[in-house]
Motif scaffolding. Sequence first.
Motif, PDB file in Angstrom:
ATOM      1  N   GLY A  13      -2.930  -5.828 -34.244  1.00 19.57           N
ATOM      2  CA  GLY A  13      -3.134  -6.943 -33.332  1.00 19.57           C
ATOM      3  C   GLY A  13      -4.499  -6.928 -32.681  1.00 19.57           C
TER       4      GLY A  13
ATOM      5  N   PHE B 132      -2.466 -15.990 -26.257  1.00 22.56           N
ATOM      6  CA  PHE B 132      -1.300 -15.628 -27.068  1.00 22.56           C
ATOM      7  C   PHE B 132      -0.049 -16.318 -26.548  1.00 22.56           C
ATOM      8  CE2 PHE B 132      -4.197 -12.087 -27.522  1.00 22.56           C
ATOM      9  CZ  PHE B 132      -4.086 -11.727 -28.854  1.00 22.56           C
TER      10      PHE B 132
ATOM     11  N   PHE C  75      -1.582 -16.963 -31.805  1.00 25.93           N
ATOM     12  CA  PHE C  75      -2.763 -16.830 -30.944  1.00 25.93           C
ATOM     13  C   PHE C  75      -3.836 -17.804 -31.388  1.00 25.93           C
ATOM     14  CE2 PHE C  75      -3.571 -13.700 -34.289  1.00 25.93           C
ATOM     15  CZ  PHE C  75      -4.949 -13.721 -34.496  1.00 25.93           C
TER      16      PHE C  75
ATOM     17  N   GLY D   4      -3.881 -11.738 -38.339  1.00 21.13           N
ATOM     18  CA  GLY D   4      -3.255 -13.042 -38.193  1.00 21.13           C
ATOM     19  C   GLY D   4      -3.381 -13.873 -39.450  1.00 21.13           C
TER      20      GLY D   4
ATOM     21  N   ASP E  72       0.536 -14.230 -35.450  1.00 20.31           N
ATOM     22  CA  ASP E  72       0.180 -12.841 -35.189  1.00 20.31           C
ATOM     23  C   ASP E  72       0.965 -11.921 -36.134  1.00 20.31           C
ATOM     24  OD1 ASP E  72       0.052 -10.160 -33.850  1.00 20.31           O
ATOM     25  OD2 ASP E  72      -0.957 -11.302 -32.278  1.00 20.31           O
TER      26      ASP E  72
END
Length: 717
Positions: free
Chosen positions: A260, A588, A628, A652, A679
């Motif tokens: 992430g 997010f 996001f 992503g 994500d």
Amino acid sequence: MSRCAPRLCRIGRALLMLPLSLLTAIPAAGQTTTAEAQMGRFDGGKMWTFEYAPAQYFSETYGFDASPEWFESARLPALRVPGCSASFVSPHGLVVTNHHCVRSRVSQVSRPGEDLLDNGFYATALAEERPIPGYYADQLVHVEDVTDEVHAAAPDGNDQAVATAIEGVRSRLLQEFQGSDPVWVQMVQLYNGGRQSAYVFRRFTDVRLVVAAELNMGFFGGDNDNFTYPRYALDFAFLRVYEANGQPHRPSHWFTWGDGVSPGDAVFVIGNPGPTNRLQTVAQLEYQRDVLVPVRERFFRTRLQALWDAYDTDPVTGEELDLRNQAFGLSNSLKAYTGRLAALQDPVIMSRKGAAERDFLERMAGDPARAEAAGRMLEEMAELQESKRELRNEYSAFSYLGHASRGSLTLRRALQIAAVESARASGAPRDTIAARTEVMLRQADRPDYLEEDLLRLRLEDLQRYLGNDDPLVQLALGGQSPEVAAASLLGRSALARREQLRESLAGPGIHPDDPMLELGSRLHARSEAYDRASRALMERESALAAGLGRARFEAYGTSMAPDATFSPRITDGVVQGYAFNGTLAPAFTTLFGVYDRYYSHSGHVDWQLPERWVPVPEGLDLSTPLNFASTADTYGGNSGSPAVTKDLAIVGLNFDRNIEGLSRDFIYLPERGRNVMVDVRAIREALDKVYDADRIVLEILTGQLARTEEEADAVRR
């Protein structure tokens, strides 16, 4: 899938019919006024090509060594699939992309009694991964600028000489890169033809479905949430590429599964953005604003309503005809064109485009001859747009004429018969005539209610744009309304039924008094005359655009990215929320938001959850980031594009833009637009806690291939 009542569905769809002023966000504080508008450094965008890799810019901006090796490692895992982008994420040919990129393929591989589109799919064993007929994935293995090579072989620009030079480039590259695996060469024009590149692709044709989320998760929020943010969609699917020997492909490069990103982190999105119009002149954009875009927006709006009306009339037949998937695609186009129209009507955007044109001329001022030539081309381009406006009525009346899925099938048959007769009169070979006729006869009939609606809409187009006094309109309507005329034409024509048409062609032929036969003949002749006139203008426009493209390349070099061409690009941005509608959109969203939307919109079809998601599955961490936003410069065709870190870990999957980002067809404005991504943390969490897909979790985290779910369970325990 549970459905809302037709009235409620139409209320949801009616959101698409609102004026765009109600769909767009309030401009952010500090936005420039028209008088202040100036050209920005990246107004032309940041869709960088790999042959002109922005190594220095990346290194200086993001603080790492963007070496040739880095760009190669970013390029080779990336793939182009039909209409979308994708990427390798394991050493065993596992590929990740968006659910909506394979939505129609999920329906295609469903077996009798299955509803994989609504219920989702997971192959619990390698042997259960389902081949997708006719599908493929392309990997860019080599790219080079061949402008000078082509020019040297055809210095006078003669069309035949250029074609010969291009064929020479293809032959050279095929010989150089052809091995045991099939490759093909695509010639890509950049800077409106100012530069020419050759792209060598390896094509994989054995691609199998591995995992697909349920439709209601992949398209969570439906039409209402499309092109919006904050967003809560789990838009992912996994495929696998196989070799000719039936074994999983072993790629040399793949993206590792990331942990992430955080707000402010840099991301790099690799994919295949569809064609943009950022290098068009102001005059060209004004033509789009006044003619092209409004016509297409209206066409998409009316045909979308026809598809949904047909689906509501008979959902079972609608599923058989795949009307939902057709409608989803059409609604996507509608909303995109609505956003384009708003951008073209925005005085700030048009002012900045004017500033860019002035900057271009100022850069040429040091060379009077070049400056004069550029100014002359701009003037001629503006005059040409006026010539196109003179054909606006015909353009509007004939747009998408004979389209396979968005128009009347009966009218399409009439046009095809007229084309066949024209070809026969021109001396076309008998086998060519027979082949065209067979193609026409393969088209299955549609339900009467849908066919009548689509023909009515075309008759309305003719009446609206050509006027009641036009002879073609008088023939088509016969003094009746479009609705009555459509029903009458279909009721009296042998072309309305495939078997009746087949029998007529096999026997005495179609009766000369068949009303659709005459309409098709007259309409074909009229549209052909328009096409010839339009084609001449378009050819001149392309030549002028290429000349301006060469001049712009001389003025700016590779500091200005070329327009997108659905060819591989890499773009950069940072993870960032933005101000909208008087509040803040967070960088997010989380899985908490899925359940908030589900309960807040209780009963609405766009926010329904599949059965396995209600109640909340045991152990599912709702604080997991789901979607996001970033400032990366993406566009249609970037769907499924991997977003990676500077360490080339995938974090992503690009799947959308916000409303403000729809202006990216013409200009890149990071202060307004955002791209929206799934994500990878949410994908992993869902695979683990909802779908129990240990086989895939093991592979993306460790690179280890498990042939069965039991084998993966044993390893993960």
